[in-house]
Scaffold this active site. Structure first.
Site, short mmCIF file in Angstrom:
data_model
loop_
_atom_site.label_atom_id
_atom_site.label_comp_id
_atom_site.label_asym_id
_atom_site.label_seq_id
_atom_site.Cartn_x
_atom_site.Cartn_y
_atom_site.Cartn_z
N LEU A 1 -3.71 31.79 -1.14
CA LEU A 1 -3.23 30.56 -0.52
C LEU A 1 -2.05 30.07 -1.36
O LEU A 1 -2.10 30.12 -2.59
CB LEU A 1 -4.31 29.47 -0.47
CG LEU A 1 -5.46 29.65 0.53
CD1 LEU A 1 -6.44 28.48 0.42
CD2 LEU A 1 -4.96 29.78 1.95
N ASP A 2 -1.02 29.60 -0.69
CA ASP A 2 0.15 29.10 -1.41
C ASP A 2 -0.22 27.94 -2.33
O ASP A 2 -1.22 27.23 -2.09
CB ASP A 2 1.22 28.61 -0.43
CG ASP A 2 1.88 29.75 0.33
OD1 ASP A 2 1.74 30.90 -0.11
OD2 ASP A 2 2.51 29.47 1.36
N PHE A 3 0.58 27.72 -3.34
CA PHE A 3 0.44 26.60 -4.27
C PHE A 3 0.23 25.28 -3.52
O PHE A 3 -0.64 24.47 -3.87
CB PHE A 3 1.70 26.52 -5.14
CG PHE A 3 1.83 25.28 -5.97
CD1 PHE A 3 1.11 25.12 -7.14
CD2 PHE A 3 2.69 24.26 -5.58
CE1 PHE A 3 1.23 23.97 -7.91
CE2 PHE A 3 2.83 23.11 -6.34
CZ PHE A 3 2.10 22.96 -7.51
N ARG B 1 4.45 28.85 7.69
CA ARG B 1 5.56 27.96 7.35
C ARG B 1 6.86 28.42 8.00
O ARG B 1 7.63 27.61 8.54
CB ARG B 1 5.71 27.89 5.83
CG ARG B 1 4.45 27.36 5.14
CD ARG B 1 4.45 27.62 3.64
NE ARG B 1 5.48 26.84 2.96
CZ ARG B 1 5.69 26.91 1.65
NH1 ARG B 1 4.96 27.72 0.90
NH2 ARG B 1 6.63 26.17 1.09
N THR C 1 -0.77 24.79 -0.34
CA THR C 1 -1.76 24.82 0.74
C THR C 1 -3.15 24.54 0.20
O THR C 1 -3.54 25.06 -0.85
CB THR C 1 -1.74 26.19 1.44
OG1 THR C 1 -0.41 26.47 1.89
CG2 THR C 1 -2.67 26.21 2.63
#
Length: 293
Positions: free
Chosen positions: A66-68, A177, A70
């Site tokens: 998971l992105d930073f 995104r 998110t």
């Protein structure tokens, strides 16, 4: 809206093989940088030191990313065998994920299927970003699919926004995104894909809401509570409901049950596809998760 800390780790599911946590926004999963003190790995080590695997660099094997920015459901394998089983599910695209997001503007169509191919942006100053095929400097674009369903229309801090359910059918970096940005509805608070202009929200409004991993002996399906509700963020003001989230989740679960029943039916035995050396190497690297050796 409290920032991430070592203490505020929320566990959604736990067994001898897996832990699923509700990842906080603005926290990295792991980091080799000495100054990165707040990571999901350090949270897990703080709460479950006895479960850390000394044979890995970070102590825990994360089944996906998971992105930073998110938040939401993040699955962690507690041993190598469990990691291997999860890897196969992700590799074979049998994992089901659904995200919640607030996006800028009014998404006029209730349902959208997005299929923009996504590649790495090689343009100077944008090499940390991905981009859609046809963008100048787009390298190695790969097919991507995202299903979009409108949940609610409303405002965020006075600006028109739409709350949507996003279902990625593929797993490209920054896929959701990039796809939202490509249709003119970037995710609220996405500093990177707004080219550093959307910096007033306290976070990026993207949340991993639902995760299903069809493991043979331990199927995992969890939901991470919806953070985009007025009781948690007064700047979000829903004005009109189009689809009820709980109903959409029921539909997802119904489809999953049907798929699982179909898989359970005996089929004529066929030879398994041969795994390439590259795929085998990727699996081993993933399982080792930065081994100390």
């Amino acid at each position: 809206m409290e920032p991430a800390s070592l203490e505020n780790l929320s566990v959604l599911y736990q067994s001898t093989n897996y832990i699923v946590v509700n990842k906080h926004w603005d926290i990295r999963i792991d980091s080799k940088m000495w100054y990165e003190k707040q990571t999901v790995q350090s949270q897990l080590k703080h709460h479950f030191p006895e479960l850390a695997d000394p044979g890995t660099y970070y102590g825990f094997r994360f089944c996906h990313q998971l992105d930073f920015s998110t938040s939401g459901a993040l699955c962690v394998a507690l041993n190598k065998a469990a990691a291997g089983q999860a890897y196969r599910c992700f590799k074979d695209r049998r994992v089901t994920k659904a995200y919640l997001a607030l996006v800028r503007g009014t998404v006029t169509e209730e349902n959208l299927s997005l299929d923009f191919a996504i590649g790495k942006n090689t343009t100077e100053g944008k090499t940390h970003m991905m981009c859609t095929e046809g963008t100048e400097g787009c390298e190695n674009p790969k097919p991507c699919q995202t299903e979009v369903t409108v949940l609610e229309y409303g405002t965020y801090d006075g600006d028109q926004v739409t709350k949507v359910l996003l279902q990625p059918l593929t797993g490209r970096t920054h896929q959701l995104r990039v796809h939202c940005s490509a249709i003119g509805h970037p995710i609220v608070g996405d500093y990177t894909y707004s080219l550093r202009t959307d910096n007033s929200p306290y976070r990026m409004m993207l949340h991993a809401y639902f995760l299903h991993i069809p493991l043979h002996n331990e199927p995992i399906h969890v939901t991470a509570p919806d953070p985009f509700v007025p009781s948690l963020d007064a700047k979000w003001a829903p004005l009109r409901c189009v689809n009820i989230l709980e109903d959409l989740l029921k539909n997802i679960l119904t489809k999953l049950q049907a798929a699982m029943q179909e898989e359970a039916e005996p089929e004529p035995r066929t030879s398994s596809p041969v795994e390439s050396e590259e795929q085998r190497a990727q699996c081993q690297q993933w399982l080792c998760e930065w081994s100390l050796e």
